[in-house]
Design an enzyme around this catalytic site. Structure first.
Site, PDB file in Angstrom:
ATOM      1  N   GLU A  33       6.236  -4.454  10.800  1.00  0.00           N
ATOM      2  CA  GLU A  33       5.611  -3.637   9.957  1.00  0.00           C
ATOM      3  C   GLU A  33       6.197  -2.063   9.964  1.00  0.00           C
ATOM      4  O   GLU A  33       6.487  -1.504  10.824  1.00  0.00           O
ATOM      5  CB  GLU A  33       4.085  -3.296  10.466  1.00  0.00           C
ATOM      6  CG  GLU A  33       2.877  -3.336   9.639  1.00  0.00           C
ATOM      7  CD  GLU A  33       2.890  -4.784   8.805  1.00  0.00           C
ATOM      8  OE1 GLU A  33       3.475  -4.976   7.518  1.00  0.00           O
ATOM      9  OE2 GLU A  33       2.240  -5.759   9.224  1.00  0.00           O
ATOM     10  N   HIS A  34       6.245  -1.604   8.729  1.00  0.00           N
ATOM     11  CA  HIS A  34       6.891  -0.195   8.276  1.00  0.00           C
ATOM     12  C   HIS A  34       8.425  -0.311   8.613  1.00  0.00           C
ATOM     13  O   HIS A  34       8.966   0.712   9.133  1.00  0.00           O
ATOM     14  CB  HIS A  34       6.177   0.819   9.004  1.00  0.00           C
ATOM     15  CG  HIS A  34       4.897   1.158   8.196  1.00  0.00           C
ATOM     16  ND1 HIS A  34       4.825   2.386   7.679  1.00  0.00           N
ATOM     17  CD2 HIS A  34       3.452   0.623   8.305  1.00  0.00           C
ATOM     18  CE1 HIS A  34       3.609   2.456   7.204  1.00  0.00           C
ATOM     19  NE2 HIS A  34       2.966   1.393   7.477  1.00  0.00           N
ATOM     20  N   THR A  35       8.864  -1.473   8.892  1.00  0.00           N
ATOM     21  CA  THR A  35      10.313  -1.700   9.157  1.00  0.00           C
ATOM     22  C   THR A  35      11.098  -1.579   7.836  1.00  0.00           C
ATOM     23  O   THR A  35      12.439  -1.354   7.729  1.00  0.00           O
ATOM     24  CB  THR A  35      10.448  -3.016  10.135  1.00  0.00           C
ATOM     25  OG1 THR A  35       9.819  -3.973   9.403  1.00  0.00           O
ATOM     26  CG2 THR A  35      10.173  -2.666  11.390  1.00  0.00           C
ATOM     27  N   SER A  66      -7.238  -5.563 -18.147  1.00  0.00           N
ATOM     28  CA  SER A  66      -7.344  -5.866 -16.805  1.00  0.00           C
ATOM     29  C   SER A  66      -8.631  -6.689 -16.849  1.00  0.00           C
ATOM     30  O   SER A  66      -9.593  -5.873 -17.228  1.00  0.00           O
ATOM     31  CB  SER A  66      -7.129  -4.806 -15.956  1.00  0.00           C
ATOM     32  OG  SER A  66      -7.988  -5.338 -14.715  1.00  0.00           O
ATOM     33  N   GLY A 120      -6.556  -3.261  -1.960  1.00  0.00           N
ATOM     34  CA  GLY A 120      -6.754  -2.144  -0.841  1.00  0.00           C
ATOM     35  C   GLY A 120      -6.833  -2.885   0.524  1.00  0.00           C
ATOM     36  O   GLY A 120      -7.685  -2.353   1.624  1.00  0.00           O
ATOM     37  N   GLY A 122      -4.232  -4.652   2.088  1.00  0.00           N
ATOM     38  CA  GLY A 122      -3.334  -5.036   2.902  1.00  0.00           C
ATOM     39  C   GLY A 122      -2.590  -6.431   2.438  1.00  0.00           C
ATOM     40  O   GLY A 122      -1.685  -6.742   3.253  1.00  0.00           O
ATOM     41  N   SER A 126      -0.877  -4.507  -5.203  1.00  0.00           N
ATOM     42  CA  SER A 126      -0.165  -3.844  -6.497  1.00  0.00           C
ATOM     43  C   SER A 126       1.399  -4.704  -6.518  1.00  0.00           C
ATOM     44  O   SER A 126       1.591  -4.823  -7.805  1.00  0.00           O
ATOM     45  CB  SER A 126       0.267  -2.582  -5.893  1.00  0.00           C
ATOM     46  OG  SER A 126      -0.432  -2.053  -4.364  1.00  0.00           O
ATOM     47  N   GLU A 158       6.975   1.295  -8.290  1.00  0.00           N
ATOM     48  CA  GLU A 158       6.024   1.749  -7.352  1.00  0.00           C
ATOM     49  C   GLU A 158       6.378   3.051  -6.850  1.00  0.00           C
ATOM     50  O   GLU A 158       5.606   4.001  -6.668  1.00  0.00           O
ATOM     51  CB  GLU A 158       5.695   0.616  -6.315  1.00  0.00           C
ATOM     52  CG  GLU A 158       4.742   0.936  -5.150  1.00  0.00           C
ATOM     53  CD  GLU A 158       3.558   0.053  -4.955  1.00  0.00           C
ATOM     54  OE1 GLU A 158       3.518  -1.209  -5.590  1.00  0.00           O
ATOM     55  OE2 GLU A 158       2.617   0.594  -4.152  1.00  0.00           O
ATOM     56  N   ASP A 170       7.022  -6.218   0.141  1.00  0.00           N
ATOM     57  CA  ASP A 170       5.966  -6.953  -0.863  1.00  0.00           C
ATOM     58  C   ASP A 170       6.328  -7.553  -2.135  1.00  0.00           C
ATOM     59  O   ASP A 170       6.091  -8.430  -2.499  1.00  0.00           O
ATOM     60  CB  ASP A 170       4.895  -6.110  -1.171  1.00  0.00           C
ATOM     61  CG  ASP A 170       4.269  -5.001  -0.082  1.00  0.00           C
ATOM     62  OD1 ASP A 170       4.486  -5.648   1.400  1.00  0.00           O
ATOM     63  OD2 ASP A 170       3.596  -4.065   0.017  1.00  0.00           O
TER      64      ASP A 170
END
Ligand code: GLA
Length: 382
Positions: A33-35, A66, A120, A122, A126, A158, A170
């Site tokens: 994560e966040h790597t 949408s 939203g 996780g 998106s 993004e 992602d």
């Protein structure tokens, strides 16, 4: 479950034409994560929550509907917005914008987006919208991009259009995911290897129902803290281009020169990279005990060093750890809310889910959504 027929019908009723249909999945990150923006390692899997994109050509305008928001935007082809407006349409419009920057001639089109990735939470709603939109729009052009190139362009949308400084994970897994497999990605070289998820294991995703948003906020703050730490280490050892190049020893030598929270952020990322590669090896070797230990250790590091968890997610992980058949559990995704990912023996998956739901409601008063997911394929035409 998303219906292709419903999406096709929604499109033809609104735009009066048949459509080609594309799908791009959400993802769950098993570890790492966040790597990604530190050019390190991640191990996500694509899941069977996805966005469907139905598209047909139009002469002079761009219309995007949408189904989730029941809202449509329409612009003449020659006056599309050049910047984000904090609206759902930022994602597909960002995709158009980066494709144009890349020199792709975009024709007019009508696009219907219909997704079931919880927003939203996780699970990369998106990225699935971006990738579904991009593969659909590209089908109307003569441009050919490989799946990793599509991922990079969507990440660009993004970062530069929507304004969230996210990494490549992602979009990459939304493009390159494989059924029944997790994917270990080297976010520097973009080389990857697939690790099969044993058929006796279920991926159980528990939604804490605490929402997060990446456009601005804590995610970007964490990213800048990581950059601050990297810069300090680089001033001592110039080979450290990104935190991926740093070691725990570097932190022992120079960590005291960092702000305490920056030291903790860096320690999370450096140790998370080690855990992620070890977890892929463990998964490939069928060593589920080690895999589970690494997932719990990753959660502790995310909670204590990166400070990106929340009390609700900690409760979900603690509850999961007490359940028979649970191999490992941790908060997945960008943090500050969202979902935990749990690897659970199939035979126990139902009982696990109901115990988790009950325990969570007792502890927090919140009714969690619990999903049993399968690792799925990356974006493709249906
Ligand atoms: C979000 C971002 C990813 C990644 C994760 C954290 O999902 O989009 O690039 O940084 O957070 O691992």
């Amino acid at each position: 479950m998303l219906s292709v027929t419903v999406t096709r019908t929604l499109h033809s009723q609104r735009f009066g034409q048949d459509s080609a249909i594309f799908v791009a999945p959400g993802r769950v990150n098993l570890i790492g994560e966040h790597t990604d923006y530190a050019e390190g390692f991640v191990m996500p899997a694509a899941i069977d929550f996805a966005t469907l994109a139905a598209i047909c050509p139009d002469d002079t305008s761009v219309a995007i509907y949408s189904a989730n928001f029941d809202d449509q935007i329409t612009y003449p082809l020659d006056s599309l917005p050049g910047k984000a407006s904090h609206h759902w349409s930022d994602y597909p419009l960002g995709v158009v914008s980066v494709l144009r920057e890349a020199g792709v001639e975009i024709p007019g089109f009508s696009l219907t987006l219909n997704g079931d990735v919880p927003l939203g939470a996780g699970l990369s709603s998106s990225a699935s919208v971006e990738v579904a939109s991009m593969v659909a729009i590209l089908s109307l052009t003569s441009a050919t991009f490989t799946p990793p190139e599509v991922a990079k362009l969507c990440q660009r949308a993004e970062n530069h259009f929507v304004g969230a400084s996210t990494g490549i994970m992602d979009q990459f897994i939304a493009c390159c995911g494989a059924e029944d497999h997790a994917l270990l990605l080297d976010c520097r070289s973009l080389e990857y290897r697939l690790a099969p998820i044993p058929p006796h294991l279920s991926i159980v995703i528990a939604n804490s129902m605490v929402k997060h948003s990446h456009a601005g906020g804590e995610y970007n703050i964490r990213r800048s803290e990581v950059e601050e730490g990297t810069k300090l280490l680089r001033s001592h050892r110039p080979e450290i281009k990104m935190l991926r190049d740093a070691t725990v020893d570097d932190l022992k030598r120079w960590g005291h020169e960092m702000r305490p929270e920056v030291l903790k952020r860096c320690r999370h990322i450096i140790t998370e990279n080690e855990r992620t590669v070890a977890a892929a090896d463990a998964l490939q070797a069928g060593d589920l005990k080690t895999l589970g230990q690494l997932m719990y250790a990753a959660h502790a590091s995310y909670r204590d060093d990166f400070e990106a968890s929340c009390p609700e997610a900690d409760i979900l992980v603690d509850l999961a750890a007490k359940e028979t058949g649970c191999i490992g559990a941790r908060l997945t995704g960008g943090g500050f809310g969202g979902c935990t990912v749990n690897l659970v023996e199939n035979a126990q998956a139902e009982a696990f889910s109901s115990h988790l739901r009950e325990g969570y409601r007792e502890a927090t008063g919140i009714a969690a959504d619990i999903y049993l997911c399968h690792a799925s394929a990356g974006a493709h035409q249906i």
